[in-house]
Design a protein around this motif. Structure first.
Motif, PDB file in Angstrom:
ATOM      1  N   UNK A   1      29.784 -10.560 -54.798  1.00  0.00           N
ATOM      2  CA  UNK A   1      30.025  -9.234 -54.215  1.00  0.00           C
ATOM      3  C   UNK A   1      31.472  -9.018 -53.771  1.00  0.00           C
ATOM      4  N   UNK A   2      32.227 -10.079 -53.572  1.00  0.00           N
ATOM      5  CA  UNK A   2      33.629  -9.954 -53.170  1.00  0.00           C
ATOM      6  C   UNK A   2      34.486 -10.801 -54.097  1.00  0.00           C
TER       7      UNK A   2
ATOM      8  N   UNK B   1      18.610 -12.725 -59.924  1.00  0.00           N
ATOM      9  CA  UNK B   1      19.710 -12.247 -60.750  1.00  0.00           C
ATOM     10  C   UNK B   1      19.664 -10.748 -60.951  1.00  0.00           C
ATOM     11  N   UNK B   2      18.460 -10.209 -61.167  1.00  0.00           N
ATOM     12  CA  UNK B   2      18.329  -8.761 -61.321  1.00  0.00           C
ATOM     13  C   UNK B   2      18.690  -8.004 -60.055  1.00  0.00           C
ATOM     14  N   UNK B   3      18.281  -8.536 -58.912  1.00  0.00           N
ATOM     15  CA  UNK B   3      18.611  -7.908 -57.629  1.00  0.00           C
ATOM     16  C   UNK B   3      20.121  -7.918 -57.406  1.00  0.00           C
ATOM     17  N   UNK B   4      20.767  -9.018 -57.754  1.00  0.00           N
ATOM     18  CA  UNK B   4      22.225  -9.108 -57.596  1.00  0.00           C
ATOM     19  C   UNK B   4      22.916  -8.037 -58.424  1.00  0.00           C
ATOM     20  N   UNK B   5      22.477  -7.851 -59.670  1.00  0.00           N
ATOM     21  CA  UNK B   5      23.107  -6.843 -60.522  1.00  0.00           C
ATOM     22  C   UNK B   5      22.901  -5.435 -59.962  1.00  0.00           C
TER      23      UNK B   5
ATOM     24  N   UNK C   1      25.368  -0.833 -56.928  1.00  0.00           N
ATOM     25  CA  UNK C   1      25.391   0.044 -55.769  1.00  0.00           C
ATOM     26  C   UNK C   1      26.633  -0.114 -54.916  1.00  0.00           C
ATOM     27  N   UNK C   2      27.331  -1.242 -55.050  1.00  0.00           N
ATOM     28  CA  UNK C   2      28.540  -1.500 -54.265  1.00  0.00           C
ATOM     29  C   UNK C   2      29.814  -1.159 -55.034  1.00  0.00           C
ATOM     30  N   UNK C   3      29.662  -0.462 -56.144  1.00  0.00           N
ATOM     31  CA  UNK C   3      30.841  -0.046 -56.893  1.00  0.00           C
ATOM     32  C   UNK C   3      31.321  -1.050 -57.921  1.00  0.00           C
TER      33      UNK C   3
END
Length: 258
Positions: A24-25, A78-82, A87-89
């Motif tokens: 995410x970062x 993995x699907x949730x991460x994608x 959603x986080x741009x």
């Protein structure tokens, strides 16, 4: 008798805690080089392979039930991460889900005992190992090819290209080349490589040493491993003109600049 404490699961768990936020970062930006982006994608293989290795370090190597449980868990996470990345741009890439699964399966298949006939017969185990290893190689080869291309550039092979002017009158053009730092710092004219080309009627051959490109910025050296843009342009034309680019390559051949 005291139970023996193993620090391995603790170390692996801490490593996962450090790596997980990288979904995410951080990571490649739109200006990042192709090698950076390609190598970054391999991190999915590493992370979920490490997840499975940690699980097995705690609970042991299991059979089909463990395969199904871990495969479903990796696919779901993995699907949730994608979805969260989208959603986080950050751009969701569903090929990453495949990389997640591949990393998990590789650890499970290679840690599965070869003599465990009851769990997975050798006639099935070794073809699966060969298949998954081949898929891993197919993930690594494109990254290696990009790395080799950048290695060739580091060896300072010259840029060779050909331009064709179909008209009877020559035209003056400018070739510009810049790296990612240039695009982040205001696109100043003296912070990139610029050279004037006089394109005569017919075919024109050009050769430019990469050392000249590297030393072109006035206050620094260009990052040759992170080039972002190569463009030809002309200004002040009385009428539209056409010029054709036939070839663009790195070459050891000695081509005469026209």
């Amino acid at each position: 008798m005291k139970a023996r404490f193993s620090a391995t699961p603790v170390v692996l768990g801490l490593a996962l805690c450090v790596l997980f936020p990288l979904f995410f970062i951080g990571g490649p930006e739109w200006t990042s080089g192709l090698l950076h982006r390609s190598a970054w994608n391999l991190g999915h293989l590493l992370f979920f392979g490490l997840v499975v290795f940690t699980w097995q370090a705690v609970f042991g190597v299991g059979g089909q039930r463990q395969w199904l449980l871990l495969s479903a868990g990796v696919f779901l996470v993995g699907g949730i991460i994608e979805l969260l990345q989208d959603g986080l741009g950050r751009e969701a890439d569903w090929q990453d889900v495949f990389r997640n699964m591949l990393g998990a399966w590789l650890v499970m298949i290679w840690r599965q005992p070869s003599r465990s006939v009851a769990q997975c017969p050798a006639a099935v185990l070794w073809p699966l190992r060969a298949l998954l290893t081949t898929l891993l190689v197919l993930q690594i080869v494109p990254v290696a090819e990009v790395g080799f291309q950048q290695y060739r550039m580091a060896r300072q092979l010259p840029v060779v290209f050909e331009l064709y002017d179909p008209d009877a009158v020559s035209v003056a053009m400018t070739l510009r080349i810049n790296d990612a730092v240039h695009e982040r710092s205001g696109n100043a004219f003296n912070d990139r490589f610029n050279t004037r080309l006089v394109v005569e009627p017919g075919w024109n051959n050009y050769r430019i040493d990469l050392s000249k490109i590297e030393s072109a910025p006035a206050a620094r050296q260009m990052n040759m491993a992170d080039l972002q843009r190569l463009g030809f342009f002309a200004s002040g034309l009385a009428a539209p003109r056409s010029v054709f680019l036939r070839d663009l390559r790195l070459s050891r051949a000695t081509s005469k600049i026209r």
